[in-house]
Design an enzyme around this catalytic site. Sequence first.
Site: not given
Length: 310
Positions: A34, A285, A288
């Site tokens: 992350s 995208d 994400h």
Amino acid sequence: MFTRLISFLVLAGFYVGVGTGRPLVPALIIMGDSVVDAAESLGFTSYPVAYLSQDANGTNLLTGANFASGASGFHDGTSLLYNAITLNQQLKNYKEYKSKVTNMVGRDRANEIFSGAIHLLSTGSSDFLQSYYINPILNHIFTPDRYSDRLMNFYSTFVQNLYNLGARRIGVTTLPPLGCLPAAITMFGGAGNNTCVERLNRDAVSFNTKLNNTSIYLANKLPGLKLVVLDIYNPLLSMVMNPIENGFFESRRACCGTGTMETSFLCNARSVGTCSNATNYVFWDGFHPSEAANRVLAANLLVQGISLIS
């Protein structure tokens, strides 16, 4: 790879004292793959510094650090494929970090910081999408179920090692609905398919069940450990299947570029084909969620993670 989504808003709700503007916990520790995107709203006056950056020194280290590395996985082999920092190396960096903090504030205060800190682990998507599914050797040797068992062993060992280093509050995210990510539909959905790849989603659900069961076992085994599984699968699936109800227009194609594969440095506001209003899109995208989707996810995760600060 996937969970930039947690960092911006979920941590904000966990750590900002209502009406005080002060953090509810002494430090934020980010591990896995992350990335912390924004931290002004976390109650801290600065971001948790990237541990390997030049800013990782002195008092900057006292409110946490980011050890995460994009494309890192539970399995170190996944990380090495993409030149990411492995979880084992992240743990070594964390141990070094703890020594630095101890030298600054003394053992007792350091123990308070690390036992009270929130440790967020978010990884696993890369193990499947960027390793298992595209590696004929792996998917010949292991069924998805057996591969998940293998990852659970890595996860269990990691949590126990982190616990032995003083961590007592750990949040771990589930896998998302892997088969609904635009890049996954492009890679594994077949020509002309524009719907979620159900076999990938079934694998994610199975993995998440194992993650919950393993986490319950570890929490019962390790005295004083608060270990919370944060579900991102169901709220994201809801946005994908019911975009209009969740305030979105597009949930199959991402905002960036063609909306099917691009990610990372290939995606920015000037990329050819990028949409003009990302708030209409569930995905920024190929992998994400958009910032708007992050906000919806945050509302779900805040409730789930409240026991980490209680």
